[in-house]
Design a protein around this motif. Structure first.
Motif, short mmCIF file in Angstrom:
data_model
loop_
_atom_site.label_atom_id
_atom_site.label_comp_id
_atom_site.label_asym_id
_atom_site.label_seq_id
_atom_site.Cartn_x
_atom_site.Cartn_y
_atom_site.Cartn_z
N ARG A 1 0.43 -10.72 -12.33
CA ARG A 1 0.21 -10.51 -10.93
C ARG A 1 1.09 -9.44 -10.49
NH1 ARG A 1 -3.74 -13.58 -8.47
NH2 ARG A 1 -2.73 -13.18 -6.55
N LEU A 2 0.75 -8.56 -9.46
CA LEU A 2 1.53 -7.56 -8.75
C LEU A 2 2.61 -8.32 -8.13
CD1 LEU A 2 2.13 -4.79 -8.51
CD2 LEU A 2 0.55 -4.62 -6.64
N SER A 3 2.39 -9.44 -7.58
CA SER A 3 3.26 -10.19 -6.78
C SER A 3 4.36 -10.76 -7.38
CB SER A 3 2.83 -11.27 -5.98
OG SER A 3 2.09 -12.26 -6.86
N GLN A 4 4.08 -10.95 -9.08
CA GLN A 4 5.20 -11.59 -9.93
C GLN A 4 6.24 -9.95 -10.31
OE1 GLN A 4 2.31 -13.70 -12.34
NE2 GLN A 4 4.00 -15.03 -12.56
N LYS A 5 5.69 -9.10 -10.32
CA LYS A 5 6.46 -7.77 -10.60
C LYS A 5 7.16 -7.35 -9.79
CE LYS A 5 2.78 -6.24 -13.56
NZ LYS A 5 2.81 -5.21 -14.77
N LEU A 6 6.77 -7.96 -8.33
CA LEU A 6 7.86 -7.26 -7.28
C LEU A 6 8.76 -8.30 -6.90
CD1 LEU A 6 4.77 -5.91 -4.73
CD2 LEU A 6 6.36 -4.72 -6.37
N GLN A 7 9.66 -8.33 -7.69
CA GLN A 7 10.70 -9.18 -7.75
C GLN A 7 11.84 -8.75 -6.54
OE1 GLN A 7 11.14 -12.27 -9.27
NE2 GLN A 7 9.27 -11.86 -10.01
N TRP B 1 20.10 3.84 -2.95
CA TRP B 1 19.12 3.26 -2.13
C TRP B 1 19.18 1.53 -2.14
CZ3 TRP B 1 14.55 6.32 -4.39
CH2 TRP B 1 14.67 7.91 -4.04
N LEU B 2 20.04 0.84 -3.06
CA LEU B 2 20.08 -0.53 -3.12
C LEU B 2 20.44 -0.96 -1.77
CD1 LEU B 2 21.71 -0.84 -6.78
CD2 LEU B 2 19.51 -1.31 -5.93
N PRO B 3 19.94 -2.00 -1.38
CA PRO B 3 20.27 -2.76 0.03
C PRO B 3 21.45 -3.41 -0.04
CG PRO B 3 18.74 -4.03 -1.38
CD PRO B 3 18.81 -2.88 -2.04
N ASP B 4 21.91 -3.71 1.37
CA ASP B 4 23.20 -4.42 1.05
C ASP B 4 22.86 -5.91 1.18
OD1 ASP B 4 24.66 -2.16 1.77
OD2 ASP B 4 24.23 -2.32 3.95
N GLU B 5 21.76 -6.24 1.29
CA GLU B 5 21.42 -7.60 1.29
C GLU B 5 19.96 -7.70 0.34
OE1 GLU B 5 19.52 -9.20 5.43
OE2 GLU B 5 21.64 -8.82 5.51
N ALA B 6 19.90 -8.96 -0.25
CA ALA B 6 18.57 -8.97 -1.22
C ALA B 6 17.29 -8.52 -0.20
CB ALA B 6 18.38 -10.37 -1.60
N THR B 7 16.42 -7.86 -0.53
CA THR B 7 15.17 -7.37 0.15
C THR B 7 13.79 -7.53 -0.75
OG1 THR B 7 16.66 -5.76 1.15
CG2 THR B 7 14.23 -5.36 1.39
N ASP B 8 12.76 -7.94 -0.10
CA ASP B 8 11.52 -8.07 -0.73
C ASP B 8 11.16 -6.69 -1.32
OD1 ASP B 8 11.17 -10.65 -0.05
OD2 ASP B 8 9.88 -10.04 1.68
N ALA B 9 10.68 -6.61 -2.56
CA ALA B 9 10.41 -5.27 -3.27
C ALA B 9 9.34 -4.51 -2.42
CB ALA B 9 9.96 -5.54 -4.71
N ASP B 10 8.39 -5.13 -2.03
CA ASP B 10 7.53 -4.24 -1.01
C ASP B 10 7.94 -3.64 0.03
OD1 ASP B 10 7.64 -6.92 0.11
OD2 ASP B 10 5.15 -6.96 0.49
N LEU B 11 8.84 -4.06 0.84
CA LEU B 11 9.40 -3.55 1.87
C LEU B 11 10.72 -2.62 1.41
CD1 LEU B 11 10.54 -6.58 3.91
CD2 LEU B 11 8.58 -5.07 4.33
N HIS C 1 14.88 -4.16 -13.86
CA HIS C 1 13.94 -4.26 -13.05
C HIS C 1 13.04 -3.42 -12.96
CE1 HIS C 1 12.56 -5.05 -8.58
NE2 HIS C 1 13.38 -6.01 -8.51
N GLN C 2 11.58 -3.65 -12.82
CA GLN C 2 10.46 -2.65 -13.08
C GLN C 2 10.45 -1.86 -11.88
OE1 GLN C 2 6.93 -4.36 -14.36
NE2 GLN C 2 5.76 -2.66 -14.67
N VAL C 3 10.59 -2.36 -10.61
CA VAL C 3 10.32 -1.49 -9.57
C VAL C 3 11.46 -0.48 -9.55
CG1 VAL C 3 10.36 -1.35 -7.14
CG2 VAL C 3 9.36 -3.35 -8.33
N LEU C 4 12.55 -0.97 -9.83
CA LEU C 4 13.59 0.01 -9.58
C LEU C 4 13.56 0.96 -10.63
CD1 LEU C 4 16.70 -2.23 -8.90
CD2 LEU C 4 15.52 -0.90 -7.28
N ALA C 5 13.51 0.70 -12.01
CA ALA C 5 13.18 1.75 -13.12
C ALA C 5 11.99 2.41 -12.74
CB ALA C 5 12.94 0.86 -14.19
#
Length: 170
Positions: A135-141, A91-101, A73-77
């Motif tokens: 696109r940045l939106s694609q990188k923000l899984q 910092w990993l969330p308890d449930e799936a969260t949008d990367a930007d949030l 995961h590019q954002v996490l890395a």
């Protein structure tokens, strides 16, 4: 990698941070030694970290290591390159969260801004290198909870995220 170098040192090969990180990719000497051992390379002396070839080889090795630890995961890395994988795992969330949030809620301001900048620079450097920019939106899984991140990594590669000598797997 270019985006990390841009943010870490602004392409200054002799950059040394107040914390002791060195070179283009701002490696801490202890991290550099650990990565060199993992890559079966000679143990670098501090001055070796100012050599661009050595620094980039070890820095990209470390970036690859945190990518593997965090399910590719590019954002996490990116956040882990700055704050350490042990913090990102906490910092990993308890449930799936949008990367930007998730990025906006990184508790360290420096790591939050760092992650935002590296992600933005990654699109710029893809373009500058004549690659088709993603696109940045694609990188923000989405950021998945720890259990789902491990399951996704196993489904993707057939094996769980790896561990390093000083960081346990997810």
């Amino acid at each position: 990698m270019f985006a990390v170098v841009r943010q870490e040192s602004a392409f200054s090969r002799d950059a040394i941070s107040p914390a002791g990180a060195m070179g283009l990719m701002q490696l801490m000497p202890k991290t550099a030694r650990s990565v060199a051992k993992r890559l079966k390379k000679p143990k670098p002396a501090r001055r070796d970290l100012l050599n661009p070839k050595t620094n980039i080889q070890l820095g990209t090795g470390y970036l690859r290591q945190v990518m593997e630890q965090l399910g590719e995961h590019q954002v996490l890395a990116t956040a882990a390159y700055n704050a350490g994988p042990h913090r990102v795992k906490k910092w990993l969330p308890d449930e799936a969260t949008d990367a930007d949030l998730w990025i906006e809620n990184i508790p360290f301001r420096e790591t939050r801004k760092y992650t935002q900048r590296v992600m933005a620079y990654s699109v710029i450097y893809e373009r500058r290198l004549s690659r088709t920019p993603v696109r940045l939106s694609q990188k923000l899984q989405p950021i998945l909870p720890k259990k789902q991140l491990v399951a996704a990594r196993i489904a993707q590669t057939g094996r769980p995220p790896t561990a390093s000598a000083d960081n346990a797997p997810l």
